[in-house]
Every structure is written in C-alpha cells, then in structure tokens.
Write a protein that holds these residues in place. Structure first.
Motif, PDB file in Angstrom:
ATOM      1  N   ILE A   1     -14.390  19.889  -9.600  1.00 32.78           N
ATOM      2  CA  ILE A   1     -15.478  19.233  -8.869  1.00 32.78           C
ATOM      3  C   ILE A   1     -15.471  17.708  -9.141  1.00 32.78           C
ATOM      4  CG2 ILE A   1     -18.010  19.038  -8.688  1.00 32.78           C
ATOM      5  CD1 ILE A   1     -18.005  22.134  -9.308  1.00 32.78           C
ATOM      6  N   ALA A   2     -15.253  17.356 -10.425  1.00 36.07           N
ATOM      7  CA  ALA A   2     -15.225  15.924 -10.783  1.00 36.07           C
ATOM      8  C   ALA A   2     -14.079  15.214 -10.066  1.00 36.07           C
ATOM      9  CB  ALA A   2     -15.070  15.774 -12.292  1.00 36.07           C
ATOM     10  N   ASP A   3     -12.917  15.875 -10.024  1.00 41.44           N
ATOM     11  CA  ASP A   3     -11.770  15.272  -9.338  1.00 41.44           C
ATOM     12  C   ASP A   3     -12.017  15.145  -7.839  1.00 41.44           C
ATOM     13  OD1 ASP A   3     -10.425  14.906 -11.643  1.00 41.44           O
ATOM     14  OD2 ASP A   3      -8.936  16.494 -11.326  1.00 41.44           O
ATOM     15  N   GLU A   4     -12.640  16.176  -7.268  1.00 39.82           N
ATOM     16  CA  GLU A   4     -12.920  16.118  -5.821  1.00 39.82           C
ATOM     17  C   GLU A   4     -13.895  14.993  -5.518  1.00 39.82           C
ATOM     18  OE1 GLU A   4     -14.033  19.779  -3.997  1.00 39.82           O
ATOM     19  OE2 GLU A   4     -12.035  20.617  -4.262  1.00 39.82           O
ATOM     20  N   ASN A   5     -14.906  14.839  -6.403  1.00 46.32           N
ATOM     21  CA  ASN A   5     -15.874  13.757  -6.186  1.00 46.32           C
ATOM     22  C   ASN A   5     -15.222  12.390  -6.346  1.00 46.32           C
ATOM     23  OD1 ASN A   5     -17.888  15.564  -5.661  1.00 46.32           O
ATOM     24  ND2 ASN A   5     -18.722  15.543  -7.730  1.00 46.32           N
TER      25      ASN A   5
ATOM     26  N   MET B   1       0.832  -1.207   0.000  1.00 46.74           N
ATOM     27  CA  MET B   1       0.000   0.000   0.000  1.00 46.74           C
ATOM     28  C   MET B   1       0.867   1.257   0.000  1.00 46.74           C
ATOM     29  SD  MET B   1      -1.296   0.025   3.986  1.00 46.74           S
ATOM     30  CE  MET B   1      -2.164   1.537   3.890  1.00 46.74           C
ATOM     31  N   ILE B   2       0.290   2.312  -0.509  1.00 47.16           N
ATOM     32  CA  ILE B   2       1.013   3.591  -0.546  1.00 47.16           C
ATOM     33  C   ILE B   2       0.632   4.404   0.691  1.00 47.16           C
ATOM     34  CG2 ILE B   2       1.340   5.765  -1.827  1.00 47.16           C
ATOM     35  CD1 ILE B   2       2.457   3.362  -3.367  1.00 47.16           C
ATOM     36  N   VAL B   3       1.648   4.807   1.428  1.00 44.37           N
ATOM     37  CA  VAL B   3       1.395   5.606   2.633  1.00 44.37           C
ATOM     38  C   VAL B   3       1.845   7.043   2.373  1.00 44.37           C
ATOM     39  CG1 VAL B   3       1.944   5.849   5.092  1.00 44.37           C
ATOM     40  CG2 VAL B   3       1.778   3.577   4.076  1.00 44.37           C
ATOM     41  N   VAL B   4       0.971   7.983   2.697  1.00 44.78           N
ATOM     42  CA  VAL B   4       1.304   9.402   2.508  1.00 44.78           C
ATOM     43  C   VAL B   4       2.045   9.898   3.753  1.00 44.78           C
ATOM     44  CG1 VAL B   4       0.382  11.695   2.031  1.00 44.78           C
ATOM     45  CG2 VAL B   4      -0.740   9.685   1.059  1.00 44.78           C
ATOM     46  N   GLN B   5       3.248  10.432   3.524  1.00 43.11           N
ATOM     47  CA  GLN B   5       4.090  10.878   4.647  1.00 43.11           C
ATOM     48  C   GLN B   5       4.066  12.397   4.787  1.00 43.11           C
ATOM     49  OE1 GLN B   5       5.269   8.659   6.549  1.00 43.11           O
ATOM     50  NE2 GLN B   5       6.525   7.105   5.550  1.00 43.11           N
ATOM     51  N   LEU B   6       2.950  12.981   4.400  1.00 43.64           N
ATOM     52  CA  LEU B   6       2.870  14.449   4.412  1.00 43.64           C
ATOM     53  C   LEU B   6       3.028  15.022   5.819  1.00 43.64           C
ATOM     54  CD1 LEU B   6       2.381  17.034   2.788  1.00 43.64           C
ATOM     55  CD2 LEU B   6      -0.064  16.676   3.044  1.00 43.64           C
ATOM     56  N   ASP B   7       2.416  14.362   6.801  1.00 39.22           N
ATOM     57  CA  ASP B   7       2.515  14.878   8.176  1.00 39.22           C
ATOM     58  C   ASP B   7       3.965  14.873   8.664  1.00 39.22           C
ATOM     59  OD1 ASP B   7       2.425  12.157   8.038  1.00 39.22           O
ATOM     60  OD2 ASP B   7       1.057  11.871   9.731  1.00 39.22           O
ATOM     61  N   VAL B   8       4.747  13.850   8.230  1.00 42.19           N
ATOM     62  CA  VAL B   8       6.160  13.767   8.626  1.00 42.19           C
ATOM     63  C   VAL B   8       6.931  14.943   8.034  1.00 42.19           C
ATOM     64  CG1 VAL B   8       8.255  12.350   8.473  1.00 42.19           C
ATOM     65  CG2 VAL B   8       6.027  11.247   8.742  1.00 42.19           C
TER      66      VAL B   8
ATOM     67  N   ASN C   1      -9.078  19.272   2.613  1.00 39.28           N
ATOM     68  CA  ASN C   1      -8.431  18.418   1.611  1.00 39.28           C
ATOM     69  C   ASN C   1      -7.027  17.999   2.033  1.00 39.28           C
ATOM     70  OD1 ASN C   1     -10.464  18.079  -0.229  1.00 39.28           O
ATOM     71  ND2 ASN C   1      -9.949  19.895  -1.418  1.00 39.28           N
ATOM     72  N   ILE C   2      -6.321  18.908   2.726  1.00 37.84           N
ATOM     73  CA  ILE C   2      -4.979  18.553   3.232  1.00 37.84           C
ATOM     74  C   ILE C   2      -5.117  17.433   4.267  1.00 37.84           C
ATOM     75  CG2 ILE C   2      -2.990  19.416   4.581  1.00 37.84           C
ATOM     76  CD1 ILE C   2      -2.985  20.495   1.758  1.00 37.84           C
ATOM     77  N   SER C   3      -6.151  17.556   5.081  1.00 39.67           N
ATOM     78  CA  SER C   3      -6.395  16.534   6.103  1.00 39.67           C
ATOM     79  C   SER C   3      -6.681  15.168   5.455  1.00 39.67           C
ATOM     80  CB  SER C   3      -7.581  16.988   6.961  1.00 39.67           C
ATOM     81  OG  SER C   3      -7.931  15.978   7.841  1.00 39.67           O
ATOM     82  N   LEU C   4      -7.479  15.185   4.382  1.00 33.81           N
ATOM     83  CA  LEU C   4      -7.777  13.935   3.662  1.00 33.81           C
ATOM     84  C   LEU C   4      -6.497  13.336   3.069  1.00 33.81           C
ATOM     85  CD1 LEU C   4     -11.034  14.851   1.684  1.00 33.81           C
ATOM     86  CD2 LEU C   4     -10.829  13.116   3.458  1.00 33.81           C
ATOM     87  N   LEU C   5      -5.656  14.222   2.537  1.00 33.13           N
ATOM     88  CA  LEU C   5      -4.400  13.775   1.923  1.00 33.13           C
ATOM     89  C   LEU C   5      -3.478  13.167   2.982  1.00 33.13           C
ATOM     90  CD1 LEU C   5      -3.097  13.811  -0.851  1.00 33.13           C
ATOM     91  CD2 LEU C   5      -2.173  16.058  -0.364  1.00 33.13           C
ATOM     92  N   LYS C   6      -3.393  13.857   4.140  1.00 32.82           N
ATOM     93  CA  LYS C   6      -2.530  13.377   5.219  1.00 32.82           C
ATOM     94  C   LYS C   6      -2.962  12.003   5.726  1.00 32.82           C
ATOM     95  CE  LYS C   6      -1.679  16.301   8.625  1.00 32.82           C
ATOM     96  NZ  LYS C   6      -1.942  17.485   9.482  1.00 32.82           N
ATOM     97  N   SER C   7      -4.278  11.831   5.781  1.00 33.82           N
ATOM     98  CA  SER C   7      -4.789  10.560   6.321  1.00 33.82           C
ATOM     99  C   SER C   7      -4.839   9.461   5.240  1.00 33.82           C
ATOM    100  CB  SER C   7      -6.172  10.780   6.918  1.00 33.82           C
ATOM    101  OG  SER C   7      -7.040  11.262   5.916  1.00 33.82           O
ATOM    102  N   GLY C   8      -4.477   9.816   4.018  1.00 32.32           N
ATOM    103  CA  GLY C   8      -4.457   8.820   2.935  1.00 32.32           C
ATOM    104  C   GLY C   8      -5.839   8.436   2.449  1.00 32.32           C
ATOM    105  N   LYS C   9      -6.836   9.266   2.752  1.00 36.52           N
ATOM    106  CA  LYS C   9      -8.213   8.934   2.355  1.00 36.52           C
ATOM    107  C   LYS C   9      -8.559   9.496   0.970  1.00 36.52           C
ATOM    108  CE  LYS C   9      -9.995   8.617   7.026  1.00 36.52           C
ATOM    109  NZ  LYS C   9     -10.674   9.347   8.095  1.00 36.52           N
ATOM    110  N   VAL C  10      -7.597   9.437   0.080  1.00 36.51           N
ATOM    111  CA  VAL C  10      -7.859   9.876  -1.290  1.00 36.51           C
ATOM    112  C   VAL C  10      -7.481   8.750  -2.250  1.00 36.51           C
ATOM    113  CG1 VAL C  10      -7.576  12.350  -0.904  1.00 36.51           C
ATOM    114  CG2 VAL C  10      -5.584  10.962  -1.436  1.00 36.51           C
ATOM    115  N   LYS C  11      -8.131   8.758  -3.431  1.00 36.35           N
ATOM    116  CA  LYS C  11      -7.853   7.689  -4.407  1.00 36.35           C
ATOM    117  C   LYS C  11      -6.626   8.007  -5.257  1.00 36.35           C
ATOM    118  CE  LYS C  11     -12.545   5.955  -4.847  1.00 36.35           C
ATOM    119  NZ  LYS C  11     -13.772   6.082  -5.626  1.00 36.35           N
TER     120      LYS C  11
END
Lengths: 67, 200
Positions: B192-196, A1-8, A30-40
C-alpha cells in the motif's frame, strides 16, 4: 527523462496488458500507469517479473531520452 | 559495505537507528550461534544411529525441547532409525526458525526493514514455528513407538494423550500463527505504501 517502452515490448510479443497483468500479479490499472510512465519508480522485483514474462532485458523496457 | 557507505546509501537513517542496527547485528550473531547448536544436534542424531555409544560403552543421548530425550544407547536397528527421525522432527523446524531469524536480523542490520526479503523471513519463521507444533507431537509418538521413555508423560496413548501433548507444544502454534499474520500485514502495508508513492 526515462521513457517506459512497455507498450512496444507488448506489441512485439503480441501480448495484451491484461495477460501481462495476470501473469505478474498486477492490476490492469497499474500496468496502464506503468505504460504511460505515470509512476515515480519501478522495483527490480517488478522489472524481473516483466522481463521474465516478456523474455526481454530491462534495457528493452526503459529508455533514456535527453530532455 | 562499510558503515559510512551504508549511511550514504540510507541518508534517512538516524543515529538511534544506527544503535538499533548494532543491536540487530548482535541478535543475528546470537541466532547464528543457536542455529549452529541446533544444527549440530540434528546432525549428531544421524551419527548416533551408527555410533550409539562411546568406545568405553557410555550411551549417547540427546536432550530435546519440553523435557523429552532420546537415548541412542538403548536402541538398535529400526527403533534407532525411528529415534533419529523423531529427533529430526523436533529439531529441524527449530533449525529453520533460527536460520530465518538470523537472516531476518541480518537484513535489519543492513537497514532493510519493510523490504520483501525480511518479510519473507518473518513469514517462513512463522510457518516453521507453527509446523513445529505438529512435528513435535508426531516426534513424541514416534519416540514412544521406538521405546524411548525419557521425559514422557506417564501414559502415552493415541489419541487420549493428544490434549496433554498439545498443551506442551502450544507455545509454538500461539507464536507461529500470529507471526505469519504479522508478515502478511507487513507485506500488505509495504504494498500500500509503495502504491501510494507510485512505485510499482
């Protein structure tokens, strides 16, 4: 898995998420989502902006860990 | 990149989209030809300042959009420089619009549609098209100041003739501003599409 090390990297650069968000034109949520790795995915454009602000390489932000 | 490789990288592209890409390639070539013609016009204006006529004495001139023209054989010195500046004011925005249009259709041909680069080219094409409204009017006044009469309205006095000139160049502003807005809408739709899709 890919882990985001942004917080580090943020801790190393002594920078708050809020400041990074402002400098790359993102919301803190969005930064919070990125830090937690909750993005595709992350765009190269976004990686470039973060690397520019944090003066680092993409490899410093992303790490592969076998599951 | 070969076409087969492009299809592998874009597995969602349909055969009809392939046809669209071919049309985009043809359009890009046509815009490139137009770009080169306008660029040569812009460059020839600089050359004509120093070489205003042929060795046999035939004056050089340039036909400009909206029926205007510049005769370099009739002017010397500062009026010649002004005529050149007027030609550049009329041609450079068009050169830049054509440049962004050819790049835009090249992006489309590569399968890049809702991406940052084509949207930026649409936006820039809109900006330059809008600016050509103002530079076109300025160029006409400059041509008058330099003694050029080809294709000019019967009487050109600032600001009385401004509405008539604005009507001659209105196409640029009525096309340019909606293009800028369209680029803005496309950029927002993409964001918006990317965020979704949870892609940041």
């Amino acid at each position: 898995m890919i882990v985001v090390q942004l917080d580090v990297m943020l801790a190393r650069r002594k920078m708050r998420s809020k400041e990074l968000a402002e400098r790359i034109g993102f919301t803190e949520a969005n930064i919070s989502l990125l830090k937690s790795g909750k993005v595709k995915g992350v765009r190269f454009e976004t990686l470039e902006k973060i690397c520019e602000v944090l003066q680092c390489q993409p490899g410093d932000l992303l790490e592969y860990k076998p599951e | 990149m070969s076409d087969s490789a492009a299809v592998i990288f874009n597995p969602n592209l349909s055969p009809s989209f392939e046809r669209a890409r071919t049309l985009c390639r043809i359009t890009a070539v046509l815009f490139t030809l137009g770009f080169l013609v306008m660029l040569s016009t812009a460059l020839s204006a600089v050359v004509f300042v120093f070489f205003p006529q042929t060795p046999s004495g035939v004056p050089f001139g340039i036909g400009l959009p909206n029926g205007f023209g510049a005769n370099f054989g009739a002017v010397r010195g500062w009026p010649a420089m002004g005529t050149m500046a007027a030609v550049e004011l009329m041609t450079i925005p068009t050169v830049l619009v054509l440049h962004h249009m050819r790049k835009l259709f090249s992006c489309f041909a590569k399968g890049e549609v809702f991406a940052a680069q084509p949207i930026a080219h649409i936006r820039w094409a809109g900006w330059w098209m809008t600016s050509s409204f103002f530079t076109g009017i300025a160029a006409v006044y400059l041509l008058v100041l330099c003694g050029q009469k080809q294709g000019l309205l019967s009487v050109i006095h600032f600001p009385n003739s401004l509405p008539a000139l604005a009507l001659r160049f209105e196409g640029a502003i009525f096309a340019g501003i909606p293009i800028i807005i369209a680029a803005y809408v496309m950029a927002e739709a993409r964001r918006i599409a990317d965020e979704n899709a949870s892609i940041l």
